[in-house]
Design a protein around this motif. Sequence first.
Motif, PDB file in Angstrom:
ATOM      1  N   ASN A  77      -8.666  -4.597   0.402  1.00  0.00           N
ATOM      2  CA  ASN A  77      -8.719  -3.356   0.731  1.00  0.00           C
ATOM      3  C   ASN A  77      -9.751  -2.778   0.381  1.00  0.00           C
ATOM      4  O   ASN A  77     -10.035  -1.908   1.515  1.00  0.00           O
ATOM      5  CB  ASN A  77      -7.952  -2.843  -0.229  1.00  0.00           C
ATOM      6  N   ASP A 111      -2.282   6.668   0.307  1.00  0.00           N
ATOM      7  CA  ASP A 111      -2.852   6.073   0.745  1.00  0.00           C
ATOM      8  C   ASP A 111      -3.268   5.794   2.282  1.00  0.00           C
ATOM      9  O   ASP A 111      -4.168   5.746   2.954  1.00  0.00           O
ATOM     10  CB  ASP A 111      -2.936   4.456   0.528  1.00  0.00           C
ATOM     11  N   GLN A 141      -4.284   9.290   3.932  1.00  0.00           N
ATOM     12  CA  GLN A 141      -5.221   9.812   3.687  1.00  0.00           C
ATOM     13  C   GLN A 141      -6.074   8.895   5.090  1.00  0.00           C
ATOM     14  O   GLN A 141      -7.021   9.371   6.004  1.00  0.00           O
ATOM     15  CB  GLN A 141      -5.242   9.477   2.628  1.00  0.00           C
ATOM     16  N   LEU A 147      -9.563   6.376  -0.398  1.00  0.00           N
ATOM     17  CA  LEU A 147      -7.836   6.102  -0.487  1.00  0.00           C
ATOM     18  C   LEU A 147      -8.557   6.025  -2.310  1.00  0.00           C
ATOM     19  O   LEU A 147      -8.794   5.233  -2.791  1.00  0.00           O
ATOM     20  CB  LEU A 147      -7.824   5.144   0.181  1.00  0.00           C
ATOM     21  N   MET A 167      -5.963   4.589  -3.796  1.00  0.00           N
ATOM     22  CA  MET A 167      -4.701   3.329  -4.359  1.00  0.00           C
ATOM     23  C   MET A 167      -4.413   3.381  -5.574  1.00  0.00           C
ATOM     24  O   MET A 167      -3.893   2.918  -6.356  1.00  0.00           O
ATOM     25  CB  MET A 167      -5.935   2.745  -4.780  1.00  0.00           C
ATOM     26  N   ARG A 180     -10.905   1.230   1.812  1.00  0.00           N
ATOM     27  CA  ARG A 180     -10.831   1.360   0.541  1.00  0.00           C
ATOM     28  C   ARG A 180     -11.864   3.198   0.120  1.00  0.00           C
ATOM     29  O   ARG A 180     -12.405   3.891  -0.131  1.00  0.00           O
ATOM     30  CB  ARG A 180     -11.058   0.871  -0.956  1.00  0.00           C
ATOM     31  N   VAL A 228       0.808  -1.557   0.244  1.00  0.00           N
ATOM     32  CA  VAL A 228      -0.220   0.107   0.046  1.00  0.00           C
ATOM     33  C   VAL A 228       0.905   1.533   0.085  1.00  0.00           C
ATOM     34  O   VAL A 228       1.974   0.953   0.685  1.00  0.00           O
ATOM     35  CB  VAL A 228      -0.778  -0.079   1.187  1.00  0.00           C
TER      36      VAL A 228
END
Length: 293
Positions: free
Chosen positions: A267, A182, A185, A276, A278, A271, A178
């Motif tokens: 995820n 991401d 955030q 996110l 990604m 997510r 990851v």
Amino acid sequence: MNVLVTGASGFVGKAVVAELLKHGHTVTAGSRSGRDVSGARGVTLDVTDPGSVQRAVGQADPQAVVHLVGIIAEKGDQTFTRVHVDGTRHVLAATPRGARYVHMSALGAREDSASGYSSSKAQAEALVRASGLNWTIFQPSLIFGPGDDFFGRVLRELVSTAPVVPQIGDGRFPFRPVSVQDVAQAFALAAGSDLGAGQTFALTGPQEFTFRELLELELGALGRKKPIVPVPLPLMDLAVPLMQVLPSPPITRHQYAMLKEGNTAPNEPARTLFDLPMRRLPDDLPGLLRAGR
């Protein structure tokens, strides 16, 4: 909102501080050096010293605490238990009861793990859940980004040191890296709201890779061609402990244990809940390795 970040001078810490500032928060950057980070005011904070933690919290007067401090290898009195478990206990005790608390754990954290890193992270999680605070726990997979340790050092040294690239076992262990963007955030949004309160989230990227595929990606990003040679696990089990006599072993026994376990998870729901971006490892890795030269 006033936010105190522990471990603010580290790889993830710098990204989280920058993201919090972007969201308009007033950030106090806690670290052992006490230096300012990314424009945030620095304060001396050593999580192994409860007095230091209390003083830092007093200076920051936080409405949210983001606890990021962690070590990947033990050195001297900086042990996994002392930093991850006792350090978390000290931060929890100092956090104001009405404050938001966001905690950095690790994917694969469990108390029966063969890795002291992973087992200590699980013990710290248990303390967080029993704290009575308004908490959220994040469990990132391997994190990539400018200055990361795994792709920028461990894997780079593994593919660069010898004429052939040693592959641990059959190389099928799965990973879902990851991006640090991401991760930052997710932490910033959780710290500034009640999103995900009382929940634990895996933080993983959009793609899963085997260990062999990660080796191939690293070689490609470095512009190198080398044969990848599988090393049977029984031989690795003998070699890794012998490496520990080196001043800076290419891989620690705890990292080896984590690699054999793999490191992957879906995820979702992180997510969607934290919107996110990604970012993809193959897109970012060449630039990250060029920047780290």
